[in-house]
Scaffold this motif. Sequence first.
Motif, PDB file in Angstrom:
ATOM      1  N   UNK A   1       0.674  -1.624   0.145  1.00 57.68           N
ATOM      2  CA  UNK A   1       0.200  -0.192   0.235  1.00 57.68           C
ATOM      3  C   UNK A   1       0.619   1.299   0.068  1.00 57.68           C
ATOM      4  N   UNK A   2       1.996   1.415   0.786  1.00 55.64           N
ATOM      5  CA  UNK A   2       3.181   2.609   1.090  1.00 55.64           C
ATOM      6  C   UNK A   2       3.985   2.366   0.353  1.00 55.64           C
ATOM      7  N   UNK A   3       4.183   1.628  -0.992  1.00 57.44           N
ATOM      8  CA  UNK A   3       5.697   2.306  -1.271  1.00 57.44           C
ATOM      9  C   UNK A   3       6.042   3.221  -2.301  1.00 57.44           C
ATOM     10  N   UNK A   4       4.998   3.607  -3.444  1.00 57.03           N
ATOM     11  CA  UNK A   4       5.004   4.940  -3.439  1.00 57.03           C
ATOM     12  C   UNK A   4       4.537   5.882  -2.615  1.00 57.03           C
ATOM     13  N   UNK A   5       4.382   6.434  -1.653  1.00 56.10           N
ATOM     14  CA  UNK A   5       3.920   7.620  -0.315  1.00 56.10           C
ATOM     15  C   UNK A   5       5.330   7.310  -0.140  1.00 56.10           C
ATOM     16  N   UNK A   6       5.636   5.941   0.775  1.00 53.13           N
ATOM     17  CA  UNK A   6       6.509   6.292   1.129  1.00 53.13           C
ATOM     18  C   UNK A   6       8.138   6.279   0.196  1.00 53.13           C
ATOM     19  N   UNK A   7       8.501   6.479  -0.622  1.00 53.03           N
ATOM     20  CA  UNK A   7       9.978   7.201  -1.879  1.00 53.03           C
ATOM     21  C   UNK A   7       9.799   8.724  -1.748  1.00 53.03           C
ATOM     22  N   UNK A   8       7.711   9.097  -1.563  1.00 49.62           N
ATOM     23  CA  UNK A   8       7.734  10.604  -2.096  1.00 49.62           C
ATOM     24  C   UNK A   8       7.916  10.891  -0.570  1.00 49.62           C
ATOM     25  N   UNK A   9       7.660  10.521   0.373  1.00 51.09           N
ATOM     26  CA  UNK A   9       7.594  10.945   1.377  1.00 51.09           C
ATOM     27  C   UNK A   9       9.135  11.418   2.108  1.00 51.09           C
ATOM     28  N   UNK A  10       9.592  10.569   1.606  1.00 54.22           N
ATOM     29  CA  UNK A  10      11.617  10.770   2.292  1.00 54.22           C
ATOM     30  C   UNK A  10      11.648  11.569   1.571  1.00 54.22           C
ATOM     31  N   UNK A  11      11.114  11.672   0.373  1.00 52.56           N
ATOM     32  CA  UNK A  11      11.948  12.747  -0.793  1.00 52.56           C
ATOM     33  C   UNK A  11      11.523  13.926   0.113  1.00 52.56           C
TER      34      UNK A  11
ATOM     35  N   UNK B   1      -1.807   8.125  -1.457  1.00 50.58           N
ATOM     36  CA  UNK B   1      -3.016   7.110  -0.815  1.00 50.58           C
ATOM     37  C   UNK B   1      -3.929   7.182  -1.601  1.00 50.58           C
ATOM     38  N   UNK B   2      -4.414   6.485  -0.938  1.00 57.37           N
ATOM     39  CA  UNK B   2      -6.270   5.813  -1.310  1.00 57.37           C
ATOM     40  C   UNK B   2      -7.003   5.671   0.113  1.00 57.37           C
ATOM     41  N   UNK B   3      -8.020   5.190  -0.224  1.00 61.53           N
ATOM     42  CA  UNK B   3      -8.876   4.945   0.711  1.00 61.53           C
ATOM     43  C   UNK B   3      -9.139   5.770   2.437  1.00 61.53           C
ATOM     44  N   UNK B   4      -8.893   5.140   3.734  1.00 62.06           N
ATOM     45  CA  UNK B   4      -8.767   5.587   4.731  1.00 62.06           C
ATOM     46  C   UNK B   4      -7.474   6.803   4.995  1.00 62.06           C
ATOM     47  N   UNK B   5      -6.491   6.073   4.917  1.00 60.66           N
ATOM     48  CA  UNK B   5      -5.573   7.010   4.751  1.00 60.66           C
ATOM     49  C   UNK B   5      -5.598   8.054   3.979  1.00 60.66           C
ATOM     50  N   UNK B   6      -5.485   8.626   2.907  1.00 60.45           N
ATOM     51  CA  UNK B   6      -5.823   9.475   2.123  1.00 60.45           C
ATOM     52  C   UNK B   6      -7.069  10.605   2.829  1.00 60.45           C
ATOM     53  N   UNK B   7      -7.880   9.491   3.222  1.00 60.54           N
ATOM     54  CA  UNK B   7      -8.869  10.835   3.690  1.00 60.54           C
ATOM     55  C   UNK B   7      -8.916  11.233   5.274  1.00 60.54           C
ATOM     56  N   UNK B   8      -7.790  10.146   6.235  1.00 54.69           N
ATOM     57  CA  UNK B   8      -6.706  11.218   6.806  1.00 54.69           C
ATOM     58  C   UNK B   8      -6.296  12.122   7.020  1.00 54.69           C
ATOM     59  N   UNK B   9      -5.446  12.418   5.589  1.00 49.03           N
ATOM     60  CA  UNK B   9      -4.089  13.183   6.077  1.00 49.03           C
ATOM     61  C   UNK B   9      -5.287  14.406   4.864  1.00 49.03           C
TER      62      UNK B   9
ATOM     63  N   UNK C   1       8.794   2.428  11.291  1.00 51.39           N
ATOM     64  CA  UNK C   1       8.270   1.084  11.036  1.00 51.39           C
ATOM     65  C   UNK C   1       7.865   1.542   9.351  1.00 51.39           C
ATOM     66  N   UNK C   2       8.450   1.792   8.384  1.00 49.62           N
ATOM     67  CA  UNK C   2       8.279   3.087   7.245  1.00 49.62           C
ATOM     68  C   UNK C   2       7.037   2.717   6.703  1.00 49.62           C
ATOM     69  N   UNK C   3       6.043   1.883   6.383  1.00 52.51           N
ATOM     70  CA  UNK C   3       4.990   1.351   5.395  1.00 52.51           C
ATOM     71  C   UNK C   3       3.992   1.251   6.014  1.00 52.51           C
ATOM     72  N   UNK C   4       3.345   2.250   7.115  1.00 51.88           N
ATOM     73  CA  UNK C   4       2.782   2.764   7.643  1.00 51.88           C
ATOM     74  C   UNK C   4       2.405   4.301   8.112  1.00 51.88           C
ATOM     75  N   UNK C   5       0.841   4.178   7.961  1.00 52.72           N
ATOM     76  CA  UNK C   5       0.408   6.110   7.754  1.00 52.72           C
ATOM     77  C   UNK C   5       0.747   7.047   8.706  1.00 52.72           C
ATOM     78  N   UNK C   6       1.927   6.072   9.715  1.00 52.74           N
ATOM     79  CA  UNK C   6       2.827   7.706  10.909  1.00 52.74           C
ATOM     80  C   UNK C   6       3.416   8.351  10.102  1.00 52.74           C
ATOM     81  N   UNK C   7       4.117   6.955   8.594  1.00 52.71           N
ATOM     82  CA  UNK C   7       5.670   8.415   8.579  1.00 52.71           C
ATOM     83  C   UNK C   7       4.498   9.563   7.669  1.00 52.71           C
ATOM     84  N   UNK C   8       3.677   9.402   6.373  1.00 51.58           N
ATOM     85  CA  UNK C   8       2.979  10.846   6.361  1.00 51.58           C
ATOM     86  C   UNK C   8       2.395  11.826   7.358  1.00 51.58           C
TER      87      UNK C   8
END
Length: 350
Positions: free
Chosen positions: A7-17, A83-91, A304-311
Amino acid sequence: MSVGVFVYSRSQALTRALLGNLLDDAQIKGLANADDLVGTVRILRGTTYGPWLEGPEFETLPGAERALDTSTVDAYERIRDSLTGPSRALIVGLARRVELLNLLAVLRALVRGRNTDEVANLWVDLGDMATLPREALLRATDVFEVARLVERTPYGPALHHALDRYRQERSLFPLEMSLQLDYYGRLWDLAERLMAQDRSSALRLLGLWYDLVNIEWVIRFRLLYQLSPEELFNYTLPHGRLIDSQTLRHMATASSLAEIVEVLPALYQHLLTSVTRGTDELWRVGVALGRGLRRAARSELLGYPFRISLQVAYVWLKEIEVRDLKTILEAKQYQKPAEEIEPLLFTLGG
């Protein structure tokens, strides 16, 4: 591959950048040491904020602040779109705190008899995340018209709920608190809808934030507004991480800052230790709590990077940085030296 990685591979790369675009402490100190406002803006042009500050119109305080706010909205949009779904809604929910501040600014201007033209200059445009009718609100002539205009937005029920008390008291306080309590409640609900691992990490972060909000509110309402313990308790957030209802009741009955700090969990006592020693300047409380929030966000980057808390951690760090940059710009407008600016910043000393 775990669900989180997928779920978070693309978003994780963007967030790290995007995290790599944040300024370091040395850059913040360099800005605080600039000669004046124009000099500060010109230094900022040499950073990742450069594209937002091109043109002489951004060498004024309103122009520079508007550019920084635009960069914050852009960051939210980029994270949201990854992001998509509930993660997107939280942001999106987190971003809409900016919209809440827009609405509160309109209400403050009307209640205090000020021209809403001032609000227009401060309004932060959330783009397609916005739900408020900006132009109509800026033309509103009273609180009741605002309530009608926002009736079908997420803020309508909370504002309507506070109108009776406003009619009786003509006070801004019940309007502000109803809207803020409602916002934080809806944001918590969004976090509750996340997948299990996401939900746990998001609620842990939000819980800490809500604890800090409650601490600041109790200190302000008890020591400045002198609300009764019963009334004060009604103006606190029901959710949190370490502060429960019993702790809130102890805080609400305290009669000094030192007594409030004494009943806090150890983590928050540590944040506020310096504030209770030799000073009663309550602005220092806000700075100490802001530094605590920044520290928590930075700690989340190590997990752990692959969860919404990073964003969530990233957008908090971005907002804190922009808040500090605006503080520096405002200080430089009045030729303040670095030694007077640095104690006001969340990014230094925390």
